[in-house]
Design a protein around this motif. Structure first.
Motif, PDB file in Angstrom:
ATOM      1  N   GLU A 247      11.852  61.143 -53.708  1.00 18.93           N
ATOM      2  CA  GLU A 247      12.047  59.791 -53.048  1.00 18.93           C
ATOM      3  C   GLU A 247      11.484  59.500 -51.862  1.00 18.93           C
ATOM      4  O   GLU A 247      10.938  58.385 -51.646  1.00 18.93           O
TER       5      GLU A 247
ATOM      6  N   ARG B  46      15.632  63.540 -54.487  1.00 20.50           N
ATOM      7  CA  ARG B  46      15.900  63.278 -53.215  1.00 20.50           C
ATOM      8  C   ARG B  46      14.606  63.468 -52.449  1.00 20.50           C
ATOM      9  O   ARG B  46      14.199  62.340 -51.619  1.00 20.50           O
TER      10      ARG B  46
ATOM     11  N   TYR C  21       7.507  59.418 -52.093  1.00 17.71           N
ATOM     12  CA  TYR C  21       7.151  58.121 -52.389  1.00 17.71           C
ATOM     13  C   TYR C  21       7.335  57.023 -51.464  1.00 17.71           C
ATOM     14  O   TYR C  21       6.441  56.192 -51.399  1.00 17.71           O
ATOM     15  N   HIS C  22       8.453  56.986 -50.946  1.00 16.22           N
ATOM     16  CA  HIS C  22       8.967  55.890 -50.012  1.00 16.22           C
ATOM     17  C   HIS C  22       7.758  56.058 -48.803  1.00 16.22           C
ATOM     18  O   HIS C  22       7.314  55.072 -48.255  1.00 16.22           O
TER      19      HIS C  22
ATOM     20  N   GLN D 101       9.824  58.639 -61.186  1.00 15.25           N
ATOM     21  CA  GLN D 101      10.242  58.237 -62.219  1.00 15.25           C
ATOM     22  C   GLN D 101      10.820  59.204 -63.340  1.00 15.25           C
ATOM     23  O   GLN D 101      11.743  59.047 -64.217  1.00 15.25           O
ATOM     24  N   ILE D 102       9.798  59.990 -63.471  1.00 17.28           N
ATOM     25  CA  ILE D 102      10.231  61.242 -64.271  1.00 17.28           C
ATOM     26  C   ILE D 102      11.558  61.823 -63.977  1.00 17.28           C
ATOM     27  O   ILE D 102      12.525  62.067 -64.717  1.00 17.28           O
TER      28      ILE D 102
ATOM     29  N   ALA E  36       5.005  58.248 -57.287  1.00 19.68           N
ATOM     30  CA  ALA E  36       5.604  57.146 -58.008  1.00 19.68           C
ATOM     31  C   ALA E  36       6.114  57.768 -59.342  1.00 19.68           C
ATOM     32  O   ALA E  36       6.989  57.536 -59.993  1.00 19.68           O
ATOM     33  N   TRP E  37       5.078  58.419 -60.137  1.00 20.87           N
ATOM     34  CA  TRP E  37       5.400  58.748 -61.176  1.00 20.87           C
ATOM     35  C   TRP E  37       6.209  59.840 -61.493  1.00 20.87           C
ATOM     36  O   TRP E  37       7.293  59.985 -62.254  1.00 20.87           O
TER      37      TRP E  37
ATOM     38  N   LEU F  45      13.556  52.587 -64.176  1.00 24.62           N
ATOM     39  CA  LEU F  45      12.595  52.585 -63.182  1.00 24.62           C
ATOM     40  C   LEU F  45      13.412  52.009 -61.939  1.00 24.62           C
ATOM     41  O   LEU F  45      13.980  51.075 -62.124  1.00 24.62           O
TER      42      LEU F  45
ATOM     43  N   ARG G 102      12.512  63.783 -71.653  1.00 31.61           N
ATOM     44  CA  ARG G 102      11.566  64.091 -72.826  1.00 31.61           C
ATOM     45  C   ARG G 102      11.109  65.604 -72.899  1.00 31.61           C
ATOM     46  O   ARG G 102      10.780  65.856 -71.741  1.00 31.61           O
TER      47      ARG G 102
ATOM     48  N   ARG H 241      14.491  59.925 -64.725  1.00 31.65           N
ATOM     49  CA  ARG H 241      14.763  59.868 -66.280  1.00 31.65           C
ATOM     50  C   ARG H 241      15.641  61.145 -66.747  1.00 31.65           C
ATOM     51  O   ARG H 241      16.616  61.162 -67.128  1.00 31.65           O
TER      52      ARG H 241
ATOM     53  N   GLU I 199      -0.156  57.416 -56.638  1.00 30.62           N
ATOM     54  CA  GLU I 199       0.312  56.995 -58.065  1.00 30.62           C
ATOM     55  C   GLU I 199       1.368  58.327 -58.635  1.00 30.62           C
ATOM     56  O   GLU I 199       2.260  58.056 -59.344  1.00 30.62           O
ATOM     57  N   GLY I 200       0.823  59.311 -57.996  1.00 34.47           N
ATOM     58  CA  GLY I 200       1.492  60.550 -58.488  1.00 34.47           C
ATOM     59  C   GLY I 200       2.956  60.582 -57.985  1.00 34.47           C
ATOM     60  O   GLY I 200       3.859  60.830 -58.694  1.00 34.47           O
TER      61      GLY I 200
ATOM     62  N   PRO J 266      12.545  54.101 -70.506  1.00 32.79           N
ATOM     63  CA  PRO J 266      13.048  54.635 -69.549  1.00 32.79           C
ATOM     64  C   PRO J 266      13.347  53.616 -68.580  1.00 32.79           C
ATOM     65  O   PRO J 266      12.856  52.501 -68.340  1.00 32.79           O
TER      66      PRO J 266
ATOM     67  N   SER K 127      11.865  51.024 -55.620  1.00 33.23           N
ATOM     68  CA  SER K 127      12.164  49.624 -55.044  1.00 33.23           C
ATOM     69  C   SER K 127      10.981  49.160 -54.378  1.00 33.23           C
ATOM     70  O   SER K 127       9.939  49.695 -53.894  1.00 33.23           O
TER      71      SER K 127
END
Ligand SMILES: Cc1cc2nc3c(=O)[nH]c(=O)nc-3n(C[C@H](O)[C@H](O)[C@H](O)COP(=O)(O)O)c2cc1C
Ligand code: SF4
Ligand code: FES
Lengths: 897, 183, 436
Positions: free
Chosen positions: C339, C336, C342-343, C361-362, C357-358, C433, C372, C365, C354-355, C431, C436
């Motif tokens: 996110e 949370r 990221y936003h 995503q992880i 967003a990455w 994604l 994984r 997942r 980039e980090g 995965p 948004s």
């Protein structure tokens, strides 16, 4: 912003090596000096550091974290490690982050093979990235006919956006959105409207912004490269022409290269295809009896020309033949042309396109300062604290000189004064006047009145330099008296410029420690151009800026190699040098070198030759690249003149309207197809190199002159262009070496003294009298032919890239005038005056002054009939770029579709 | 391509705010600073930042339209597309989520049935999620247009939506913040 | 908990106090301004603030008087004060209360600050969502101007201070001081590289001080009662004073509590906040806003001052304390917050852009049972590659939730990944994604 101006030297140690650099140098630059290349994306020496990509991190002793070497300035004793394990790891991680979202589409990317991302990946990430998530995907973006983007490849370094803002001052590119979803576009969903300089494409370290003109045509490693000089304008940019199998693929310019330091304009970047146009004349043509052309062999064509010239000379004398050449030729071509005309034909009736305006500046400069070249260089623009532009349209006419001025203002804090016939409206196409401290709109082209206003303000506010006041009180008093005799009222009525405006501008100009004045086509190509430049030189003298080093006045060459044309002696009244045609010493020197005596006949300007042809005293013309039928309005009676001639030879690349009227057309090479030199507007002599083989059987101009001379049995032969250069070097001062001159020439003190102590009087009354405001017929507007950024002369209208950008002439009018006339953007309007009429479509452009409409001059055929030529009685310059017209919205039947 | 015009003078969006704009420009030594106030004004007036508004702002501030555009797209309160009459913004950050924001959001969506763009079919409501709005002690919370609604429950949200539908206003909106309440 | 006197919330906690000019003046408001204007040299005002030891309340805790003293004395051009009212750090809502309930307290602090640094113009950069607070401030500025506390020639002293409210439009990063300046200049709110610092090259490249709302609200009190008085409260000499802590999450009485920083998290959560809202025990808490690493029940007795929290492995930051009860998924909590980051990443720096967003995503997942085995390693590496490598402190902030939850609740990650392993055995996993 701190800048590296301090001269204090400091020592830094990078990877164990020490170097002394000026304090304030960026670590990345210091490293480069040591041969340590720190990988980077966002850093670029032309741009302010932004430190966004984080690729250039290095270790600096006593600093807790890794530091960006692109934004950190050196300090004395600094110890830097640029290739330690933590540094390498940081680089790998940045690459891993970037590659995560990268499409890895190198096989179909135009940047493949010369991509920073590819190279660094190769160097620093031996293993595959761990990013195994969905990639963000941006749609491919069409930004207009010549540029497109593939934002999935973008590394967000913002170099394109920063270049567009910091260097071009266009602010046409927008990074939109936030975070990882940021992408670069123009605005809203609109196609890119900007200077189209190609700078964003060039500066992108990856393949995110690409040229549609060269798209998918190549793999970089297949290209051959040739460094040469752009043939379009007098800025003389160095560019690298990339070609494959004799086809032109792409043009770019490396940072640090040439006078342009890697910057190009739209013409240089997208205009290189003109020489590959289908309409090239590829074989010699001879007119048949029925008027059509037949292709013939070079032997037949040259023999015919030689025979006809010889016969005409025998019957009517050498002065029955005249020669006209375009200033766009190389110095070698120009030099040999006049040598051919003088020695082989035996006439002094030689002129060139420098007659259209360059000559006005040359005459004034030679008279007042004794040297017809700039006494400043681009570097002086950068260092100037005051810059004045007079009638330059700089961003369009000389875009790379404009870059120098933009930098001087934006970086160096120079105060810019502009006297221009445009309004400072901002748009995404750069407008130099938006950077002005003092902008004076000289709407109706009355620069004479505006210049007088400045002189009057200098006198009234007592801004006269003490030295000149002491040395030449007579000169100062004369100008004081003369300007006092013209009222502010008259000045304002004529020029539209007020006393306050003149006063403020004059104060700034006079107060500058180093002031550079640049004069452009609105002055040089106007009637009275010579007088205006002389008055501007008076202004330099009065404010002390003429003789001060770092200050000076330069006349801008809109057309490439006008400077060379003057110095090669292809302008009536001048021998190479230039020396005056009747200058004894000059003649003697030339005769010694040539080993022959010079003809003694009179000279003839372009307009003289036209009228002599019409009256029958000239029987033949040799036209090299000149196209007077299309560069003058009908009432100049060029067509009639050509009809009246017995023999017309055109040496051309294209079958122009003039060439169509010739008896013989000889195919000439483009500048991309030959070797030689060009002299740029600053007076730097630069090498032109053959990039591709001549089209068809076309030959360099000089070779054709040499061949003719042999056939006319007075051989002037050379094995290569560089042999001509060797010879002309001994003839024209300033040609001793190629490339940027170490220092600009200085004014000649004796000439200046002669001028201020008496020479000035000669035409003082005329120069300081204002011709009254011409009454415009009620309801009419002034139609002006104006240079467009996207073209340069008619040659560029054969370049496919430029035609994609601007393919036809549209009338430009400002919004409020359009409203007043009930005209909308895109409407067709009817223009008329007593000479003719035309229907053209309208584009709104808010930089056009009130009461004026503009039409791009290289598309002038649509409106040419409305104009009338006048010839300046003092300089023989034909002037015809403005006329009065009545404008009405066309009724629908007039619409062309 | 047609070369740029410098914009059409005398725009439509800001015509009625001439006095405000004149005063606004006196607040800053550099005109560009007025960009966010003007974008906010356009957003409030028109429910979005239209291209016409961006062009007008560019003209007012001597900027190019891309300069206005790039600025507008950085800020999430500004939208290039129109939103519903009531823009319901539910905070989804951790602090509200800890006290039930997700449940409320689900409830709202189930009841108002917005489309993929967050807008209801009648165009009256647009539902979106936002990050922390500075009401963490009074969560879950949402902002509708300018007003905060705090300490939400399903019941309360139902009343708010109803009120807005009926009267266009709702008395349950928050006043000046005070937590914990004065005893 | 020992008794103490509130400083900032004192007025507004009086029954009926609504923050009007009359009420504020009745409570002694604007006396400090009158006391210094034209009477105390600016340098002495700065000295008093230095002596108080007041540290910035915006997050970084930089000593306020020292910051003011960096403004070059001999600068020929204008200087500026910016009041940072962007308050966007999740879990933080104190400035909003200060602005909505007692706006003059801030304005008086600003006027004094302007006088001290020689600024004639001050902007309150307030987050765009705070419409109510902005309206209240604007009204208060008009009131204060009419009463001669602001504007030209304040109380005949010859000093001019104009204050303007400038609203943002939705961007957390504009709370970062240089991004704030960029935004105020009308640009995208991207932080600038430092040096140069705002003190010399701030707003419009002029010397500028950026101070948080709460920081400025303290100023009138320090002037009225002296630097020494303030320096004696809390944990002198490094962390003096009271602070407003914003309590949220699974507690009985969430809200703003002002208390001296020698109190502990237990005092705040249990005494003032009334303890956990249900019978579930405390599992974790964030001590200083979303950018601060999570702490555990073991840390409840840590003092609230900057140093103590730092020693415990987190930071006191903006004073936002968020409490989570047992049963809260820490992977979910980290997601949370991630996110949010990221936003809000401005996108300038590669690692942060980039980090974030990455990582999102992880984490998504993992929560979707698609983790994984190497995800935990990867997460740790990504965090390591962001931290310390960005232009602004956002980069360090965004990894705090992930790193700290991995530190204390790694098993929760591993359990989810193990579940995924069992669930997806033999499946080629695509995965999902949902950024948004
Ligand atoms: C990402 C980020 C967000 C920030 N947000 C805020 C904020 O919303 N309000 C604030 O006062 N300070 C915020 N800060 C801190 C400011 O950069 C700055 O340190 C502070 O405003 C200085 O004021 P002070 O010295 O009074 O604390 C933030 C810092 C960062 C790195
Ligand atoms: S760390 Fe993140 S938020 Fe800060 S400047 Fe870099 S990208 Fe922007
Ligand atoms: S080159 Fe230094 S951060 Fe990009």
């Amino acid at each position: 912003m701190a800048t590296a101006t301090s001269q204090k030297m400091v020592t830094v140690t990078i990877d164990g090596m020490s170097v002394q650099v000026p304090a304030g140098t960026l670590v990345i630059e210091a490293a480069r000096q040591l041969g340590v290349m720190v990988p980077h994306f966002c850093y670029h020496p032309k741009l302010e550091p932004d430190a966004n990509c984080r690729m250039c991190l290095v270790e600096i002793e006593n600093m807790p974290k890794l530091q960006t070497s692109c934004s950190t300035r050196v300090a004395d004793g600094m110890v830097v490690r640029a290739s330690s394990a933590p540094v390498e790891a940081a680089r790998q991680s940045v690459l891993e982050f970037i590659l995560g979202n990268h499409p890895l589409d190198c096989p179909v990317c135009d940047q493949g093979g010369r991509c920073d991302l590819q190279d660094f990946s190769h160097e620093y990430t031996p293993t595959a990235g761990r990013f195994q998530e969905l990639k963000r995907v941006f749609p491919k973006q069409y930004l207009g006919p010549v540029i497109e983007t593939q934002m999935n490849r973008c590394v967000s370094c913002m170099r394109c956006v920063r270049y567009c803002d910091e260097v071009m001052d266009a602010q046409a590119l927008a990074p939109v959105g936030r975070g990882t979803l940021t992408w670069i576009t123009h605005w809203a969903d609109k196609e890119l409207e900007c200077d189209m300089c190609g700078g964003c494409i060039q500066i992108c370290p990856v393949g995110a912004i690409t040229s549609r003109v060269s798209m998918y045509d190549f793999r970089p490693w297949m290209l051959k490269r040739t460094d040469t000089i752009c043939a379009y304008c007098g800025d003389g940019c160095q560019m690298t022409v990339q070609h494959k199998e004799n086809r032109l693929i792409e043009v770019n310019s490396a940072f640090g290269a040439g006078r342009n330091n890697g910057d190009l304009c739209v013409r240089g970047y997208f205009g290189y295809h003109a020489g590959e146009h289908d309409g090239r004349v590829r074989r010699p043509l001879m007119r048949r009896a029925d008027g059509s052309f037949a292709e013939v062999t070079w032997e037949d064509a040259l023999e015919h020309v030689a025979r006809r010239f010889t016969a005409l000379r025998a019957t009517f004398g050498a002065d029955a033949i005249g020669g006209l050449i375009t200033a766009r030729c190389t110095n070698e071509d120009l030099y040999l042309f006049q040598k051919f005309m003088r020695l082989v034909i035996g006439t002094n009736q030689i002129d060139s396109s420098a007659r259209y305006g360059a000559i006005n500046g040359v005459r004034a400069l030679r008279r007042v300062q004794g040297i017809h070249r700039w006494t400043v260089r681009y570097e002086d623009i950068a260092r100037a604290d005051g810059i004045m532009l007079v009638g330059t349209h700089l961003h369009a006419a000389n875009p790379v000189t404009a870059v120098q001025v933009k930098q001087a203002v934006k970086r160096g804090g120079a105060k810019l004064i502009t006297l221009e016939s445009l309004l400072p409206a901002r748009s995404t196409v750069s407008n130099i006047t938006t950077l002005s401290r003092h902008h004076l709109t000289v709407g109706h082209g009355r620069f004479d009145a505006a210049i007088l206003g400045l002189l009057k303000a200098v006198c009234e506010a007592n801004l006269v330099d003490e030295e000149i006041a002491a040395q030449a009180p007579q000169f100062v008093d004369a100008i004081r008296t003369k300007t006092a005799g013209v009222s502010w009222r008259v000045i304002q009525d004529c020029s539209g410029v007020s006393q306050q405006e003149c006063d403020a501008a004059a104060r700034t100009f006079a107060a500058a420690a180093r002031a550079v004045t640049l004069v452009g086509q609105d002055v040089l190509r106007a009637s009275g151009g010579e007088a205006m430049v002389t008055n501007l030189l008076d202004l330099q003298l009065l404010t002390g800026h003429l003789r001060r080093s770092g200050s000076g006045l330069g006349c801008l060459a809109e057309e490439n190699n006008e400077q060379g044309a003057v110095e090669m002696g292809v302008v009536a009244d001048y021998l190479p040098g230039p020396f005056n045609l009747h200058d004894k010493d000059g003649r003697a020197a030339l005769e010694k070198i040539w080993g022959r005596s010079l003809p003694t006949g009179s000279s003839a300007t372009l307009m003289d030759m036209v009228s002599r042809a019409n009256t029958g005293s000239i029987k033949a013309l040799f036209l090299v690249g000149e196209n007077p039928v299309e560069s003058l309005p009908p009432d100049a009676r060029v067509s009639e003149a050509l009809e009246a001639l017995e023999f017309v030879v055109c040496q051309e690349m294209f079958l122009t309207e003039t060439a169509k009227r010739a008896h013989v057309v000889l195919p000439a090479c483009s500048a991309m197809e030959k070797d030689g030199t060009f002299t740029n507007t600053e007076g730097h002599v630069q090498p032109v190199r053959r990039a591709v083989e001549p089209s068809g059987e076309s030959r360099p101009d000089w070779e054709i002159f040499a061949a003719l001379s042999v056939l006319m049995e007075q051989p002037i032969e050379y094995a290569a262009a560089k042999e001509i250069f060797k010879e002309l070097r001994g003839v024209a001062p300033g040609y001793e070496m190629l490339g940027p001159a170490s220092a600009p020439p200085a004014v000649d003190a004796d000439t200046v003294t002669r001028y201020v102590t008496g020479g000035f009087k000669e035409d003082l009354d005329r120069r300081y009298a204002l011709r009254p405001l011409a009454a415009t017929p009620p309801g009419s507007m002034t139609l002006r032919l104006v240079q467009s950024l996207y073209h340069s002369g008619k040659y560029s209208t054969r370049a496919k890239g430029l035609m994609e950008i601007e393919g036809e002439g549209q009338l430009r009018m400002n919004t409020s005038e359009a409203r007043r006339l009930g005209i909308d953007d895109g409407d067709t309007v009817h223009l008329s005056n007593e000479r003719g009429q035309a229907d053209v479509s309208v584009t709104l452009l808010d930089r056009v002054p009130d009461g004026v409409v503009w039409f791009p001059e290289h598309f002038d055929q649509a409106v040419r009939a409305l104009f009338s030529v006048t010839v300046d009685p003092h300089t023989g310059v034909p002037v015809w770029k403005a006329t009065e017209v009545v404008i009405a919205k066309s009724n629908p039947s007039h619409h062309k579709g | 391509m047609r070369p740029v015009s410098g914009g059409v003078a005398g725009g439509m969006v800001f015509d009625k705010h001439r006095d405000f704009i004149a005063e606004l420009l006196t607040r800053y030594p550099v005109k560009r600073s007025a960009i966010l106030p003007l974008l906010n004004l356009a957003q409030r007036e028109e429910g979005c930042v239209s291209q016409a508004a961006m062009r007008e702002i560019a003209d007012l501030l001597d900027l190019t339209p891309p300069q206005v555009f790039e600025t507008a797209t950085f800020y999430t309160m500004l939208s290039l597309k129109p939103r519903g009459t009531f823009h319901v913004q539910v905070c989804r950050s951790l602090m509200c989520a800890l006290v039930g924001a997700d449940d409320l959001l689900a409830w709202l969506r189930a009841h108002l049935e917005p489309g993929a763009d967050g807008a209801t079919a009648d165009g009256r409501f647009t539902i979106s999620t936002v990050e922390c709005l500075g009401s963490c002690a009074t969560g879950p919370m949402m902002q509708i247009n300018d007003d905060y609604y705090e300490q939400l429950t399903r019941d309360k949200v139902g009343r708010i939506v109803n009120d807005l539908k009926q009267t266009g206003d709702c008395a349950l909106k928050s006043g000046p913040f005070m937590m914990p309440e004065r005893k | 908990m020992k008794t103490f006197e509130k400083i900032l919330l004192k007025n507004m906690e009086q029954p009926g106090y609504a923050g009007s000019l009359a009420e504020y003046e009745r409570a002694g408001g604007y006396q400090a301004l009158k006391k210094v204007l034209g009477r105390v040299p600016p340098a002495d005002v700065i000295d008093t603030v230095k002596q108080s030891g007041l540290r910035g309340r915006g997050g970084a805790g930089f000593p306020t008087g020292v910051k003011w003293s960096f403004i070059p004395r001999d600068h020929p051009g204008p200087r500026y004060l910016c009041c940072n009212a962007d308050e966007s750090e999740p879990g933080t809502f104190k400035d909003r209360q200060l602005m909505e309930r007692d706006p003059h307290q801030i304005l008086e602090g600003m006027a004094i600050a302007c006088y001290a640094i020689g600024a004639q113009t001050a902007y309150i950069y307030i987050r765009g969502e705070f419409r109510l607070a902005a309206t209240i401030l604007e009204r208060a500025i008009v009131e204060a101007g009419r009463a001669g506390h602001l504007g030209a020639d304040i109380h005949g002293s010859g000093v001019t201070v104009n204050v303007y409210v400038h609203a943002g439009a939705g961007a957390y990063i504009c709370g970062e001081e240089t991004a704030l300046l960029e935004s105020l200049e009308g640009k995208r709110g991207k932080p600038r590289t430092k040096p140069p610092f705002p003190a010399t090259h701030g707003l419009y490249q002029q010397p500028t001080v950026v101070n948080n709302v709460e920081t400025l609200a303290n100023i009138p009190h320090i002037i009225n009662r002296g630097g020494a008085w303030y320096a004696a409260i809390g944990v002198p000499p490094k962390s003096p004073g009271t602070r407003i802590f914003c309590l949220s999450g699974h507690v009985k009485r969430p809200g703003n509590y002002e208390l001296p920083v020698d109190a502990t998290f237990r005092d705040l959560i249990d005494d003032l906040g009334g303890g956990m809202r249900s019978d579930k025990p405390l599992k974790a808490f964030i001590p200083g806003g979303a950018s601060a690493p999570f702490l555990t029940p073991e840390h409840l007795d840590v003092q609230l001052d900057f140093e103590s929290v730092a020693r415990a492995g987190s930071m006191s930051g903006s004073g936002g304390v968020t409490v989570m009860e047992d049963g809260t998924s820490m992977v979910w909590a980290a997601l949370r917050l991630m996110e949010f980051f990221y936003h809000e990443s401005c996108g300038k720096c590669t690692p942060c852009r980039e980090g974030s967003a990455w990582i999102v995503q992880i984490l998504q997942r993992i929560l979707n049972r698609q983790g994984r085995p190497d995800d935990v390693r990867t997460l740790e590496d990504i965090c390591g590659n962001i931290g310390g490598r960005t232009v602004c402190a956002f980069g360090d902030a965004e990894i705090a939730p992930v790193q700290s939850t991995l530190k204390y609740w790694r098993s929760e990650y591993e359990a989810l990944i193990a579940e995924a392993g069992a669930l997806n055995a033999g499946r080629k996993d695509i995965p999902v994604l949902s950024v948004s």
